[in-house]
Design an enzyme around this catalytic site. Structure first.
Site, PDB file in Angstrom:
ATOM      1  N   SER A 431       0.826  -1.215   0.000  1.00  0.00           N
ATOM      2  CA  SER A 431       0.000   0.000   0.000  1.00  0.00           C
ATOM      3  C   SER A 431       0.854   1.256   0.000  1.00  0.00           C
ATOM      4  CB  SER A 431      -0.947   0.044   1.195  1.00  0.00           C
ATOM      5  OG  SER A 431      -0.758  -0.987   2.084  1.00  0.00           O
ATOM      6  N   HIS A 452      -2.546  -2.713  -6.426  1.00  0.00           N
ATOM      7  CA  HIS A 452      -3.019  -2.336  -5.093  1.00  0.00           C
ATOM      8  C   HIS A 452      -4.522  -2.572  -4.982  1.00  0.00           C
ATOM      9  CE1 HIS A 452      -3.673   1.008  -1.897  1.00  0.00           C
ATOM     10  NE2 HIS A 452      -3.498  -0.158  -1.336  1.00  0.00           N
ATOM     11  N   GLU A 464      -5.601  -0.229  -8.028  1.00  0.00           N
ATOM     12  CA  GLU A 464      -4.618   0.691  -8.615  1.00  0.00           C
ATOM     13  C   GLU A 464      -3.521  -0.171  -9.222  1.00  0.00           C
ATOM     14  OE1 GLU A 464      -3.732   4.683  -6.338  1.00  0.00           O
ATOM     15  OE2 GLU A 464      -3.969   3.105  -4.848  1.00  0.00           O
ATOM     16  N   ASN A 502      -3.870   6.552  -1.468  1.00  0.00           N
ATOM     17  CA  ASN A 502      -3.319   6.848  -0.139  1.00  0.00           C
ATOM     18  C   ASN A 502      -2.586   8.185  -0.110  1.00  0.00           C
ATOM     19  OD1 ASN A 502      -4.374   4.707   1.247  1.00  0.00           O
ATOM     20  ND2 ASN A 502      -2.670   3.344   0.742  1.00  0.00           N
TER      21      ASN A 502
HETATM   22  P1  NAD Z   1      -1.718  -9.861   6.942  1.00  0.00           P
HETATM   23  O1  NAD Z   1      -0.832  -9.680   8.094  1.00  0.00           O
HETATM   24  O2  NAD Z   1      -3.150 -10.159   7.150  1.00  0.00           O
HETATM   25  O3  NAD Z   1      -1.133 -11.017   6.015  1.00  0.00           O
HETATM   26  C1  NAD Z   1       0.208 -11.132   5.666  1.00  0.00           C
HETATM   27  C2  NAD Z   1       0.471 -12.612   5.415  1.00  0.00           C
HETATM   28  O4  NAD Z   1       1.745 -12.727   4.826  1.00  0.00           O
HETATM   29  C3  NAD Z   1       0.496 -13.444   6.704  1.00  0.00           C
HETATM   30  O5  NAD Z   1      -0.400 -14.541   6.571  1.00  0.00           O
HETATM   31  C4  NAD Z   1       1.933 -13.898   6.783  1.00  0.00           C
HETATM   32  O6  NAD Z   1       2.068 -15.192   7.355  1.00  0.00           O
HETATM   33  C5  NAD Z   1       2.317 -13.912   5.332  1.00  0.00           C
HETATM   34  N1  NAD Z   1       3.752 -13.915   5.107  1.00  0.00           N
HETATM   35  C6  NAD Z   1       4.724 -13.287   5.790  1.00  0.00           C
HETATM   36  N2  NAD Z   1       5.917 -13.575   5.255  1.00  0.00           N
HETATM   37  C7  NAD Z   1       5.705 -14.418   4.217  1.00  0.00           C
HETATM   38  C8  NAD Z   1       6.533 -15.072   3.271  1.00  0.00           C
HETATM   39  N3  NAD Z   1       7.852 -14.960   3.324  1.00  0.00           N
HETATM   40  N4  NAD Z   1       5.953 -15.859   2.342  1.00  0.00           N
HETATM   41  C9  NAD Z   1       4.608 -16.005   2.291  1.00  0.00           C
HETATM   42  N5  NAD Z   1       3.784 -15.419   3.174  1.00  0.00           N
HETATM   43  C10 NAD Z   1       4.316 -14.632   4.104  1.00  0.00           C
HETATM   44  O7  NAD Z   1      -1.524  -8.546   6.062  1.00  0.00           O
HETATM   45  P2  NAD Z   1      -2.519  -7.910   4.986  1.00  0.00           P
HETATM   46  O8  NAD Z   1      -3.371  -6.927   5.655  1.00  0.00           O
HETATM   47  O9  NAD Z   1      -3.117  -9.004   4.170  1.00  0.00           O
HETATM   48  O10 NAD Z   1      -1.494  -7.089   4.106  1.00  0.00           O
HETATM   49  C11 NAD Z   1      -0.711  -7.684   3.102  1.00  0.00           C
HETATM   50  C12 NAD Z   1      -0.222  -6.615   2.149  1.00  0.00           C
HETATM   51  O11 NAD Z   1      -1.344  -5.950   1.571  1.00  0.00           O
HETATM   52  C13 NAD Z   1       0.606  -5.532   2.793  1.00  0.00           C
HETATM   53  O12 NAD Z   1       1.600  -5.138   1.892  1.00  0.00           O
HETATM   54  C14 NAD Z   1      -0.377  -4.410   3.020  1.00  0.00           C
HETATM   55  O13 NAD Z   1       0.212  -3.145   3.048  1.00  0.00           O
HETATM   56  C15 NAD Z   1      -1.232  -4.549   1.779  1.00  0.00           C
HETATM   57  N6  NAD Z   1      -2.573  -3.988   1.890  1.00  0.00           N
HETATM   58  C16 NAD Z   1      -3.307  -4.164   3.021  1.00  0.00           C
HETATM   59  C17 NAD Z   1      -4.597  -3.628   3.084  1.00  0.00           C
HETATM   60  C18 NAD Z   1      -5.448  -3.837   4.306  1.00  0.00           C
HETATM   61  O14 NAD Z   1      -6.414  -3.090   4.489  1.00  0.00           O
HETATM   62  N7  NAD Z   1      -5.176  -4.810   5.142  1.00  0.00           N
HETATM   63  C19 NAD Z   1      -5.105  -2.918   2.001  1.00  0.00           C
HETATM   64  C20 NAD Z   1      -4.340  -2.782   0.849  1.00  0.00           C
HETATM   65  C21 NAD Z   1      -3.072  -3.326   0.805  1.00  0.00           C
END
Ligand code: NAD
Length: 720
Positions: A431, A452, A464, A502
């Site tokens: 993000s 995104h 995005e 963002n």
């Molecule tokens: P999350 O913590 O729910 O999930 C992350 C997952 O990645 C976990 O299950 C973790 O075990 C896994 N992980 C960590 N290291 C790993 C690896 N080496 N190989 C495979 N899996 C691995 O996080 P999220 O909220 O799903 O966010 C993930 C991404 O999406 C981030 O970059 C975040 O910025 C982006 N994002 C999040 C949102 C939101 O609202 N949550 C919105 C848009 C973008």
């Protein structure tokens, strides 16, 4: 040939029957543009001049019947003001009434979509036969308008006041069975028997077996109001509708009811004049301007996406890294749209969580009757949970959605690249982290892009697609095409901190923090912004996103744009975060979240917050300064809108339409305001710049960017 015009032909068939066919030349669909309206006028005169015609079979030469009025022509008409619009509408009533009043039976064969003006034309017929594949409806309220070609008046008289209110307020097109059940059409026919069925009905009408005169007479007279007492009936309906739609924000949602109420005891000619008056009234509202603008902007983003996807590689199989909130959502969404996807994580527990979530979502769809058991099972089979990179050499695109940490992402992206074929595309769902920066550690940066998604993935339409410095057109195209195939609306943006959505959200949060520092009450701020039309105010939104995420992202943005996003004080969000208040996820943020009787967590004011914020506020106490609603609104909106203007200036996003649509879809910007740039347009560039000047002392975020000053000086707008 009785008439051969640019939109309509009238041709004699047998037995005194003429076919009145809508077939707009050089267009793929029929629509009510000026050409069609003038031709309808002429065609009706031609029919009148042929007394040998005993009945009309009204048909379409296209796959759809008539899709509605030509919305691209509205701007030109509406710019002339209310009186002109009313006259314009009355002239259309004259044409429709003349058609309706032809002294012969008219049977319409509705072969496909008949929406808005298209369905209003159907209602001006005496008898309606509908294909089982067609749909009819009056969606005008979605444009901030009301039906204006007699649709309100005729529908209320054909199906009754209560059902007409339901049809118009819901804006939803109806399938044939529902339209028949409600009495909006007289017969439904199998699609390939439509013409024969309609022709047979017309013959019966000519023979006097269908009392078409009585059906017509019904439309020419007053209509009964349920319960008889108009005042109390409409008062009740108004209160009911206001529960879901605020009439201040969407005036058309009230105006159509006013028309039904005022015209209920009138005959048609008087009644359509009431409709015309109210149509003109809503057509000049800023809400109609905004909502029509969004309709047109939606077409712009669809065309742009199609163009951007032109060079796409085929995606037979995808993979997602991370089975968390986002990775799980992306895998689920891809699978529901038929793309096989490997979902990789580092722990079995996370994979199980991701699969359980997908299973839960599908079970809900099944329960609601939206999918079958077979579809549910087939979709689940398309998601392959994995703890290794096995099988990655067979995937065409990987979307990385692991923890938002540049070190972790760099490692994971490198591992993935090594496991992939050379031609496969790699995308990151980060993000905040720069795509160009992430590409630095990769061997094939041309194959790398940002994708995104927004949370929750199945619900939020925007993606995005971020072009890094080295991203190839093919990589961008493949990401755009994949997003489209997942049922999403992709918008391509250039790489910069926060990308588009963002980047413009955080100055708004910054302005919120600053208001709190200046002593404003956070509950009042939320209330003012919700009244403005946001689904939630900034304090509540921060809690939903998570204060940890907000603080982290605001630092990335402050590093990227220190002149307007860096502060020399600790903002309210960070102050709360430092006391372990993370928002909804741990039950305390700007509010506390307490379970109600049904177990649902409800937001509640929390006195503790005031104590935490006290050292960070320049006033006597947090919330002790009574800012006006206007000042709160302006400080927050200027900070956001200025940043959107900068993104246009820097070509982060290609067009004002895409910028505004991204805010509507990604942030929940109030639809009836049309987006940030439309908001600036509606205030007026000169007035907007003057407003910025008033708040410029607060810092650079509030200063009007140069592009706005120049536009104001030249008398320009974003949308014409
Ligand atoms: P999350 O913590 O729910 O999930 C992350 C997952 O990645 C976990 O299950 C973790 O075990 C896994 N992980 C960590 N290291 C790993 C690896 N080496 N190989 C495979 N899996 C691995 O996080 P999220 O909220 O799903 O966010 C993930 C991404 O999406 C981030 O970059 C975040 O910025 C982006 N994002 C999040 C949102 C939101 O609202 N949550 C919105 C848009 C973008």
């Amino acid at each position: 040939m009785i008439h051969s015009g640019p939109a309509i032909t009238v041709q004699m068939l047998d037995d005194g029957i003429a076919e009145f066919k809508f077939d707009l030349q050089n267009e793929s669909v029929n629509k009510f543009n000026r050409v069609t309206l003038d031709d309808l006028d002429a065609a009706v005169q031609a029919v009148k001049a042929h007394p040998e015609i005993r009945g009309l079979l009204v048909t379409s030469g296209k796959n759809f019947f008539i899709v509605g009025a030509d919305i691209t022509e509205f701007g030109g008409v509406f710019s002339h003001g209310r009186d002109y619009i009313q006259d314009w509408t009355m002239d259309i009533h004259r044409i429709f009434n003349a058609f309706e009043d032809l002294d012969i039976p008219k049977v319409v064969a509705i072969n496909g979509f008949a929406l808005g003006g298209g369905f209003e034309m159907c209602l001006a017929n005496d008898y309606r036969v509908m294909s089982d594949k067609a749909q009819v409806g009056l969606p005008e309220l979605t444009l901030g308008l009301i039906p204006g070609f007699g649709g309100i008046i005729r529908l209320a008289r054909v199906i009754g006041v209560a059902k007409a209110i339901e049809w118009i307020s819901s804006t939803r097109p109806r399938k044939a069975a529902d339209a028949l059940a409600d009495g909006a059409v007289d017969e439904v026919a199998e699609h390939d028997k439509l013409r024969d069925t309609a022709l047979a009905a017309l013959k019966r009408a000519i023979a006097g077996e269908i009392d078409w005169q009585a059906k017509r007479a019904l439309k020419l007279q007053a209509v009964e109001v349920p319960g008889g007492a108009a005042d109390s009936y409409f008062e009740g309906v108004r209160a009911e509708l206001a529960k879901t739609t605020n009439p201040e924000q969407y005036p058309a949602s009230k105006a159509f009811l006013d028309v039904i109420e005022k015209s209920a005891d009138m005959a048609r000619d008087q009644a359509v004049a009431v409709e015309a008056e109210h149509f003109a009234g809503v057509a000049v509202t800023p809400q109609a301007d905004a909502l029509i603008g969004l309709f047109l902007a939606d077409q712009v983003i669809k065309r742009a996406a199609k163009k951007n996807a032109a060079a796409a590689r085929e995606v037979k199989k995808a993979a997602v890294l991370g089975a968390g909130i986002m990775g799980g959502g992306i895998a689920y969404q891809a699978a529901t749209k038929g793309t096989a996807v490997i979902m990789k994580d580092i722990g079995q527990a996370q994979l199980d969580l991701g699969m359980n979530e997908a299973e839960k979502q599908l079970a809900r769809q099944l329960q609601r009757g939206r999918i079958s058991e077979d579809k549910k099972n087939a979709t689940l089979k398309l998601i392959e949970p994995s703890l290794s990179y096995d099988g990655f050499n067979a995937v065409d695109i990987v979307i990385e959605a692991v923890t938002e940490n540049i070190k972790v992402k760099e490692i994971v992206l490198k591992e993935a690249e090594n496991a992939l074929r050379e031609d496969a595309i790699l995308a990151s769902n980060t993000s905040t982290i720069s795509i160009t920066e992430l590409a630095k550690g990769l061997q094939r940066p041309a194959n790398f892009v940002g994708m995104h998604f927004f949370n929750p993935v199945p619900v939020m339409p925007l993606v995005e697609v971020i072009r890094g410095e080295q991203s190839s057109d093919e990589a961008i195209a493949t990401a755009v095409a994949l997003a489209l195939s997942m049922g999403k609306s992709p918008i391509v943006v250039q790489d910069c901190p926060g990308f588009l959505v963002n980047r413009v959200l955080f100055p708004y949060f910054g302005a919120f923090d600053r208001l709190i520092k200046d002593g404003a009450c956070l509950i009042k701020i939320d209330q003012v912004m919700e009244d403005f039309g946001w689904p939630m105010g900034p304090a509540y939104l921060s809690d939903v996103i998570g204060l940890d995420t907000c603080v982290h992202a605001s630092k990335v943005l402050a590093d990227g744009f220190p002149d307007r996003m860096k502060t020399d004080y600790t903002g309210a969000t960070e102050a709360l975060f430092k006391t372990d208040r993370l928002g909804q996820k741990n039950g305390k943020g700007f509010y506390k979240y307490v379970a109600d009787d049904s177990g649902r967590k409800r937001k509640t004011a929390d006195d503790e917050v005031k104590d935490i914020l006290a050292p960070h506020v320049d006033a006597a106490a947090p919330g002790s300064v009574d800012f006006t609603a206007e000042e709160i609104r302006d400080r927050l909106m200027l900070a956001m809108c200025n940043e959107v203007a900068r993104c246009i200036d820097e070509k982060i996003v290609a067009s004002p339409e895409e910028a505004d649509m991204a805010l509507i879809m990604g942030l929940g910007f109030p639809r009836f305001r049309g987006g940030a740039l439309r908001y600036i347009d509606q205030i007026g560039l000169k007035e907007y710049v003057a407003l910025c000047d008033r708040y410029a002392h607060l810092g650079k975020a509030y200063e009007a960017p140069q592009i706005l000053r120049e536009m104001a000086a030249k008398g320009e707008r974003f949308f014409n």
